[in-house]
Design a protein around this motif. Structure first.
Motif, PDB file in Angstrom:
ATOM      1  N   SER A  51      42.675 108.513   8.630  1.00 18.31           N
ATOM      2  CA  SER A  51      42.331 107.499   9.614  1.00 18.31           C
ATOM      3  C   SER A  51      41.330 108.043  10.629  1.00 18.31           C
ATOM      4  CB  SER A  51      43.598 107.023  10.345  1.00 18.31           C
ATOM      5  OG  SER A  51      43.277 106.080  11.342  1.00 18.31           O
ATOM      6  N   LEU A  52      41.517 109.293  11.026  1.00 15.79           N
ATOM      7  CA  LEU A  52      40.600 109.910  11.980  1.00 15.79           C
ATOM      8  C   LEU A  52      39.196 110.025  11.398  1.00 15.79           C
ATOM      9  CD1 LEU A  52      40.053 111.327  14.655  1.00 15.79           C
ATOM     10  CD2 LEU A  52      40.909 113.455  13.633  1.00 15.79           C
ATOM     11  N   GLU A  53      39.096 110.416  10.147  1.00 15.85           N
ATOM     12  CA  GLU A  53      37.793 110.516   9.486  1.00 15.85           C
ATOM     13  C   GLU A  53      37.077 109.167   9.494  1.00 15.85           C
ATOM     14  OE1 GLU A  53      38.551 111.932   5.584  1.00 15.85           O
ATOM     15  OE2 GLU A  53      39.190 113.934   6.226  1.00 15.85           O
ATOM     16  N   LEU A  54      37.803 108.122   9.154  1.00 16.01           N
ATOM     17  CA  LEU A  54      37.221 106.777   9.121  1.00 16.01           C
ATOM     18  C   LEU A  54      36.815 106.332  10.520  1.00 16.01           C
ATOM     19  CD1 LEU A  54      39.771 105.130   6.659  1.00 16.01           C
ATOM     20  CD2 LEU A  54      37.388 105.697   6.160  1.00 16.01           C
ATOM     21  N   ALA A  55      37.674 106.602  11.509  1.00 15.66           N
ATOM     22  CA  ALA A  55      37.387 106.186  12.880  1.00 15.66           C
ATOM     23  C   ALA A  55      36.155 106.896  13.424  1.00 15.66           C
ATOM     24  CB  ALA A  55      38.594 106.466  13.770  1.00 15.66           C
ATOM     25  N   GLY A  87      32.809 105.028  14.568  1.00 10.44           N
ATOM     26  CA  GLY A  87      32.714 104.945  16.022  1.00 10.44           C
ATOM     27  C   GLY A  87      33.824 104.117  16.649  1.00 10.44           C
ATOM     28  N   ASP A  88      34.992 104.133  16.031  1.00  9.69           N
ATOM     29  CA  ASP A  88      36.135 103.347  16.517  1.00  9.69           C
ATOM     30  C   ASP A  88      36.980 104.233  17.436  1.00  9.69           C
ATOM     31  OD1 ASP A  88      38.361 101.796  16.928  1.00  9.69           O
ATOM     32  OD2 ASP A  88      38.653 101.260  14.825  1.00  9.69           O
ATOM     33  N   ALA A  89      36.687 104.165  18.737  1.00  6.19           N
ATOM     34  CA  ALA A  89      37.339 105.055  19.692  1.00  6.19           C
ATOM     35  C   ALA A  89      38.840 104.794  19.787  1.00  6.19           C
ATOM     36  CB  ALA A  89      36.703 104.902  21.077  1.00  6.19           C
ATOM     37  N   ALA A  90      39.252 103.545  19.688  1.00  9.86           N
ATOM     38  CA  ALA A  90      40.678 103.217  19.800  1.00  9.86           C
ATOM     39  C   ALA A  90      41.461 103.824  18.642  1.00  9.86           C
ATOM     40  CB  ALA A  90      40.867 101.706  19.844  1.00  9.86           C
ATOM     41  N   ALA A  91      40.927 103.696  17.424  1.00  8.43           N
ATOM     42  CA  ALA A  91      41.608 104.268  16.251  1.00  8.43           C
ATOM     43  C   ALA A  91      41.576 105.789  16.307  1.00  8.43           C
ATOM     44  CB  ALA A  91      40.949 103.767  14.971  1.00  8.43           C
ATOM     45  N   GLU A  92      40.478 106.348  16.797  1.00  5.37           N
ATOM     46  CA  GLU A  92      40.394 107.804  16.920  1.00  5.37           C
ATOM     47  C   GLU A  92      41.453 108.305  17.906  1.00  5.37           C
ATOM     48  OE1 GLU A  92      37.214 111.298  18.185  1.00  5.37           O
ATOM     49  OE2 GLU A  92      36.490 109.260  17.789  1.00  5.37           O
ATOM     50  N   THR A  93      41.629 107.573  19.007  1.00  7.61           N
ATOM     51  CA  THR A  93      42.654 107.935  19.987  1.00  7.61           C
ATOM     52  C   THR A  93      44.034 107.935  19.348  1.00  7.61           C
ATOM     53  OG1 THR A  93      41.372 106.995  21.822  1.00  7.61           O
ATOM     54  CG2 THR A  93      43.735 107.281  22.174  1.00  7.61           C
ATOM     55  N   ALA A  94      44.344 106.875  18.606  1.00 11.18           N
ATOM     56  CA  ALA A  94      45.656 106.748  17.977  1.00 11.18           C
ATOM     57  C   ALA A  94      45.883 107.856  16.957  1.00 11.18           C
ATOM     58  CB  ALA A  94      45.793 105.386  17.319  1.00 11.18           C
ATOM     59  N   ALA A  95      44.851 108.174  16.165  1.00  5.72           N
ATOM     60  CA  ALA A  95      44.994 109.213  15.145  1.00  5.72           C
ATOM     61  C   ALA A  95      45.193 110.584  15.782  1.00  5.72           C
ATOM     62  CB  ALA A  95      43.762 109.222  14.242  1.00  5.72           C
ATOM     63  N   ALA A 134      42.758 113.152  22.300  1.00  5.41           N
ATOM     64  CA  ALA A 134      43.104 111.731  22.374  1.00  5.41           C
ATOM     65  C   ALA A 134      42.900 111.200  23.787  1.00  5.41           C
ATOM     66  CB  ALA A 134      44.563 111.528  21.946  1.00  5.41           C
ATOM     67  N   LEU A 135      43.259 112.005  24.771  1.00  4.42           N
ATOM     68  CA  LEU A 135      43.095 111.604  26.167  1.00  4.42           C
ATOM     69  C   LEU A 135      41.627 111.363  26.501  1.00  4.42           C
ATOM     70  CD1 LEU A 135      44.263 111.189  29.000  1.00  4.42           C
ATOM     71  CD2 LEU A 135      44.144 113.680  29.333  1.00  4.42           C
ATOM     72  N   GLY A 136      40.765 112.263  26.033  1.00  8.78           N
ATOM     73  CA  GLY A 136      39.335 112.091  26.282  1.00  8.78           C
ATOM     74  C   GLY A 136      38.798 110.805  25.678  1.00  8.78           C
ATOM     75  N   ARG A 137      39.232 110.482  24.462  1.00  9.53           N
ATOM     76  CA  ARG A 137      38.769 109.250  23.813  1.00  9.53           C
ATOM     77  C   ARG A 137      39.341 108.022  24.512  1.00  9.53           C
ATOM     78  NH1 ARG A 137      34.615 109.109  22.399  1.00  9.53           N
ATOM     79  NH2 ARG A 137      34.755 107.674  20.620  1.00  9.53           N
ATOM     80  N   ALA A 138      40.606 108.102  24.931  1.00 10.93           N
ATOM     81  CA  ALA A 138      41.233 106.966  25.616  1.00 10.93           C
ATOM     82  C   ALA A 138      40.520 106.663  26.935  1.00 10.93           C
ATOM     83  CB  ALA A 138      42.707 107.252  25.867  1.00 10.93           C
ATOM     84  N   GLN A 139      40.069 107.698  27.602  1.00  8.29           N
ATOM     85  CA  GLN A 139      39.373 107.499  28.873  1.00  8.29           C
ATOM     86  C   GLN A 139      38.038 106.782  28.698  1.00  8.29           C
ATOM     87  OE1 GLN A 139      39.484 111.620  30.060  1.00  8.29           O
ATOM     88  NE2 GLN A 139      41.187 111.281  31.497  1.00  8.29           N
ATOM     89  N   THR A 140      37.421 106.937  27.527  1.00  4.85           N
ATOM     90  CA  THR A 140      36.151 106.245  27.282  1.00  4.85           C
ATOM     91  C   THR A 140      36.352 104.768  26.983  1.00  4.85           C
ATOM     92  OG1 THR A 140      36.128 106.657  24.873  1.00  4.85           O
ATOM     93  CG2 THR A 140      35.197 108.369  26.301  1.00  4.85           C
ATOM     94  N   THR A 141      37.562 104.383  26.602  1.00  8.89           N
ATOM     95  CA  THR A 141      37.838 102.981  26.283  1.00  8.89           C
ATOM     96  C   THR A 141      38.486 102.239  27.451  1.00  8.89           C
ATOM     97  OG1 THR A 141      40.040 103.477  25.382  1.00  8.89           O
ATOM     98  CG2 THR A 141      38.175 103.578  23.856  1.00  8.89           C
ATOM     99  N   ASN A 142      38.712 102.943  28.554  1.00  7.82           N
ATOM    100  CA  ASN A 142      39.340 102.346  29.744  1.00  7.82           C
ATOM    101  C   ASN A 142      40.726 101.776  29.436  1.00  7.82           C
ATOM    102  OD1 ASN A 142      37.103 102.847  31.496  1.00  7.82           O
ATOM    103  ND2 ASN A 142      36.040 101.094  30.590  1.00  7.82           N
ATOM    104  N   HIS A 143      41.422 102.399  28.490  1.00  6.30           N
ATOM    105  CA  HIS A 143      42.780 101.987  28.164  1.00  6.30           C
ATOM    106  C   HIS A 143      43.713 102.808  29.053  1.00  6.30           C
ATOM    107  CE1 HIS A 143      46.335 100.738  26.275  1.00  6.30           C
ATOM    108  NE2 HIS A 143      45.907 100.610  25.024  1.00  6.30           N
TER     109      HIS A 143
END
Length: 257
Positions: free
Chosen positions: A157-161, A165-173, A197-206
């Motif tokens: 899933s991380l490879e696909l994300a 460029g799917d930041a939300a899926a990358e965060t989850a993976a 994951a924290l770094g990616r989550a911060q870019t999505t404002n989640h």
């Protein structure tokens, strides 16, 4: 009749799970038992009231009907999406049906829905549905203790994300891989994945996810005895949940603090 006797004549059929729950909740648990009741204090020894069962039966039947209605609607809508050329939406429908099963504790049924979603997603040019199906299967594998399988799903899933460029899926993976590191007793690996994951989550404002990841890091450092690092992560988590007024997560954070 007591609960034990009633369960003996109830077939162990998956569709009857709500009825099984009905029998347990209808037991007169408040009945006064003899002193030193021993085995008679188990749920199976409690008496059932036929009137109570009759009163609660419509709600149980309604629960069964609603459950199969949700699954049927998801399936039919998925077919409609495929027919009109929007298969990615069909994958979402199938995953949603699997989540319905998972929330009801029907793990093998949930896996079937997620697996069908993955098969459909693998043939699409859009990789996001495949990543979503992988995440669902990974989470289910973690729930059943199949760590190695979960790791494979999360990594794919991380490879696909990353590719999409799917930041939300990358965060989850990444968060899932952090959980796997913790489950394996590899705190350093867990911390690295959580931090990513924290770094990616911060870019999505989640913000809620940001707070939960700070909390996960706080737990990790606390378990490892690094109380200074733990305190810093907990402070961030607390501030986030206070701002969002997420009471349940705030309570969890305060308990850890």
């Amino acid at each position: 009749m007591n609960v034990e006797q009633a369960l003996l004549v109830l077939p162990n059929v998956e569709g009857f799970l709500p009825l099984r729950a009905l029998l347990l909740t209808s037991a007169l648990a408040g009945r006064v038992l003899p002193e030193g009741g021993g085995s008679y204090r188990t749920v199976g020894k409690y008496e059932l009231s036929e009137d109570e069962i009759d009163a609660r039966l419509p709600a149980a039947l309604n629960q069964i009907t609603n459950h199969f209605t949700l699954l049927s609607e998801a399936y039919v809508h998925a077919l409609c999406c495929i027919e009109r050329g929007t298969p990615a939406e069909a994958v979402d429908d199938l995953i949603r049906a699997g989540l319905t099963e998972e929330r009801g504790g029907r793990i093998s049924q949930a896996r079937e829905w997620f697996s069908v979603a993955l098969r459909l997603a693998e043939g699409l040019r859009d990789r996001r549905p495949e990543s979503a199906a992988m995440l669902a299967l990974a989470r289910l594998s973690m729930r059943t203790g199949n760590i190695e399988e979960a790791a494979r799903f999360y990594r794919r899933s991380l490879e696909l994300a990353e590719a999409d460029g799917d930041a939300a899926a990358e965060t989850a993976a990444c968060e899932g891989l952090g959980d796997i590191g913790v489950a394996r007793g590899l705190r350093r690996d867990g911390a690295l994945w959580y931090t990513r994951a924290l770094g990616r989550a911060q870019t999505t404002n989640h913000e809620s996810r940001v707070g939960l990841l700070h909390l996960a890091l706080g737990k990790l450092w606390c378990a490892g005895g690094n109380l200074d690092a733990a305190s810093e992560e907990i402070r961030h988590a607390r501030a986030t949940f206070e701002d969002l007024e997420e009471i349940e997560n705030l309570v969890r954070t305060l308990c850890l603090q």
